[in-house]
Write a protein that holds these residues in place. Structure first.
Motif, PDB file in Angstrom:
ATOM      1  N   GLY A  38      39.975  47.300  42.282  1.00 44.75           N
ATOM      2  CA  GLY A  38      39.975  46.316  43.296  1.00 44.75           C
ATOM      3  C   GLY A  38      41.126  45.689  43.693  1.00 44.75           C
ATOM      4  N   THR A  39      42.293  45.566  43.049  1.00 44.83           N
ATOM      5  CA  THR A  39      43.650  45.204  43.297  1.00 44.83           C
ATOM      6  C   THR A  39      44.180  46.140  44.341  1.00 44.83           C
ATOM      7  OG1 THR A  39      44.046  44.150  41.217  1.00 44.83           O
ATOM      8  CG2 THR A  39      46.067  44.180  42.486  1.00 44.83           C
ATOM      9  N   ASP A  79      37.665  39.642  50.132  1.00 46.39           N
ATOM     10  CA  ASP A  79      37.734  39.872  48.814  1.00 46.39           C
ATOM     11  C   ASP A  79      36.376  39.817  48.104  1.00 46.39           C
ATOM     12  OD1 ASP A  79      38.265  40.407  46.231  1.00 46.39           O
ATOM     13  OD2 ASP A  79      40.256  39.178  45.948  1.00 46.39           O
ATOM     14  N   GLN A  98      33.721  40.189  43.288  1.00 43.35           N
ATOM     15  CA  GLN A  98      32.903  39.751  42.631  1.00 43.35           C
ATOM     16  C   GLN A  98      31.678  39.586  43.024  1.00 43.35           C
ATOM     17  OE1 GLN A  98      34.210  35.851  41.117  1.00 43.35           O
ATOM     18  NE2 GLN A  98      36.237  36.661  40.364  1.00 43.35           N
ATOM     19  N   SER A 114      35.781  45.657  43.678  1.00 42.79           N
ATOM     20  CA  SER A 114      36.169  45.971  42.620  1.00 42.79           C
ATOM     21  C   SER A 114      35.129  46.662  41.529  1.00 42.79           C
ATOM     22  CB  SER A 114      36.807  44.903  41.502  1.00 42.79           C
ATOM     23  OG  SER A 114      36.850  45.465  40.574  1.00 42.79           O
ATOM     24  N   LYS A 146      32.573  43.584  36.388  1.00 45.45           N
ATOM     25  CA  LYS A 146      32.011  43.034  37.729  1.00 45.45           C
ATOM     26  C   LYS A 146      30.433  43.383  37.713  1.00 45.45           C
ATOM     27  CE  LYS A 146      36.412  42.239  38.807  1.00 45.45           C
ATOM     28  NZ  LYS A 146      36.847  41.070  39.247  1.00 45.45           N
TER      29      LYS A 146
HETATM   30  C1  PLP Z   1      38.461  41.344  39.678  1.00 43.41           C
HETATM   31  C2  PLP Z   1      39.206  40.851  40.983  1.00 43.41           C
HETATM   32  C3  PLP Z   1      39.971  41.651  41.666  1.00 43.41           C
HETATM   33  C4  PLP Z   1      40.904  42.610  41.162  1.00 43.41           C
HETATM   34  O1  PLP Z   1      39.939  43.922  40.792  1.00 43.41           O
HETATM   35  P1  PLP Z   1      40.428  44.989  39.640  1.00 43.41           P
HETATM   36  O2  PLP Z   1      39.705  46.076  39.976  1.00 43.41           O
HETATM   37  O3  PLP Z   1      40.398  44.254  38.378  1.00 43.41           O
HETATM   38  O4  PLP Z   1      41.989  45.466  40.311  1.00 43.41           O
HETATM   39  C5  PLP Z   1      40.598  41.041  42.670  1.00 43.41           C
HETATM   40  N1  PLP Z   1      39.766  39.884  43.373  1.00 43.41           N
HETATM   41  C6  PLP Z   1      39.029  39.091  42.634  1.00 43.41           C
HETATM   42  C7  PLP Z   1      38.808  37.812  43.199  1.00 43.41           C
HETATM   43  C8  PLP Z   1      38.517  39.579  41.197  1.00 43.41           C
HETATM   44  O5  PLP Z   1      37.735  38.987  40.765  1.00 43.41           O
END
Ligand code: PLP
Length: 380
Positions: free
Chosen positions: A67-68, A170, A173, A194, A199
């Protein structure tokens, strides 16, 4: 006096219960990948992208490593330039701001509303004013759907259009949630997801995706996730990165998607039951009337004056785990306090009062009752 009976602690998220419910579906899916051997961007990855596109009501879905990276790819897609400001909420996971800094941008932190945990258009506008006062050129807005509730994209889209800014959701979640009858994936022009195991829709490792409303934008994302490759793999036409998705993770996600709707419905029932029994003791989470939540977290606010550490210790003694998402807004964190921030009384209030309780689609009523009783015993 006899010693208290030892209590078996509840899991915060029960991935094993989910695995039992799925039978051998995941094992079968994994074995198929082992047989065909296309471990990176294999056929399951393409099938997953089609399912995600459809579920999100988007023009295209492009998977990536996590997700990053999905946020990084979205910023590359939008062409964020070094020194440009990006408005985002202070009350979020660090990755939202981290992606901006890694691309050379300047995060400008906005406040959030204690009511729904999200940044409103007014709060984003106040942060834009801070950016202007600092002489920063604002390029875009990243809204976050915290704990599974989609932000108010109608209002945020209006602000973005009026100021000539791009808007990224984003949705790390909130995969599976909706607002105004539209699914997450179709609420903003670009949405990042993500599939980290914890999640709402989780792989057995890292995974992510970018959804775009305009299908013509997918080609650039597909290039960027493989080093900016052109029509010929060894003729690179962009500076990209390596952010391909493992086929094994896509296979896990496809298997889990078969029961995802049931899990979302179960999470919704559990949240309603929690709220029914906890409303008098804590401030229970509120989902806007036109929205559905994916309940990434069920997060309550403790009353003023309650000692959160003591409450957590008392829950722990009763075998009930809890978590604090998030104990410090980003603009107060060591790595991020150097960046501009609007006044954030909402974020400060939440950081001091929030408590997240066990939440997953397989939490049985007896287990829910233990959580409810433990919290009531401490706060009633
Ligand atoms: C978990 C999360 C991310 C990052 O996701 P990853 O898959 O862990 O890199 C980004 N933004 C929010 C709000 C998150 O909860």
């Amino acid at each position: 006096m006899s010693a208290p009976e030892p209590v078996e602690p509840l899991p915060f998220i029960d991935l094993q219960a989910q695995r039992r419910a799925l039978g051998d579906r995941i094992e079968v899916a994994l074995r198929q990948v082992l047989e065909h051997g296309r471990f990176v961007l294999g056929p399951e990855v393409h099938r997953l992208e089609e399912v995600l596109r459809e579920m999100g009501g988007a023009g295209a879905a492009v998977t990536c490593a996590n997700g990053t990276d999905a946020l990084l790819l979205a910023l590359m897609l939008e062409g964020l330039e070094p020194g440009e400001a990006v408005i985002l909420p202070s009350f979020t996971f660090a990755a939202t701001a981290e992606a901006v800094v890694l691309r050379g941008g300047v995060p400008v932190f906005a406040d959030v509303s204690p009511d729904d945990f999200n940044m409103s258009a007014e709060q984003a506008a106040a942060a834009l004013q801070i950016a202007r006062e600092r002489g920063l050129r604002a390029a875009g807005i990243i809204a976050v759907d915290l704990f599974g509730v989609p932000a108010d994209y109608d209002a945020l889209s209006g602000l973005a259009a009026e100021r000539g800014l791009w808007l990224v959701a984003d949705a790390a979640q909130s995969v599976g949630a909706s607002r105004g009858g539209r699914p997450v994936g179709s609420l903003a022009p670009v949405t990042t997801a993500s599939f980290y195991p914890a999640k709402p829709l989780g792989a057995y490792g890292d995974a992510g995706a970018v959804l775009v409303m305009d299908p013509d934008r997918a080609a650039l994302l597909r290039s960027l996730r493989v080093h900016g490759e052109g029509a010929d793999k060894y003729d690179n036409v962009h500076i990209g990165r390596n952010s391909r998705l493992d086929t094994l993770q896509a296979a896990v996600l496809l298997a889990k998607l078969e029961t995802f709707a049931n899990e979302l419905a179960a999470r919704d029932r559990i949240a309603a039951r929690y709220s029914e029994h906890l409303a008098g003791v804590v401030t229970v989470p509120r989902v806007p009337g036109d929205a559905t939540s994916s309940w990434a977290q069920y997060t309550v606010r403790l009353p003023d004056g309650a000692d959160r550490d003591r409450v957590r210790e008392s829950l722990r003694a009763r075998g009930v785990p809890s978590a604090v998402y998030y104990g410090k807004p980003l603009h107060r964190q060591t790595a991020y306090e150097q960046f501009p921030a609007a006044e954030a009384p909402g974020a400060e209030h939440l950081a001091a009062h929030v408590l997240s309780l066990p939440m997953h689609g397989y939490l049985e009523e007896a287990q829910q009752d233990r959580v409810i009783a433990a919290l009531r015993a401490e706060l009633d």
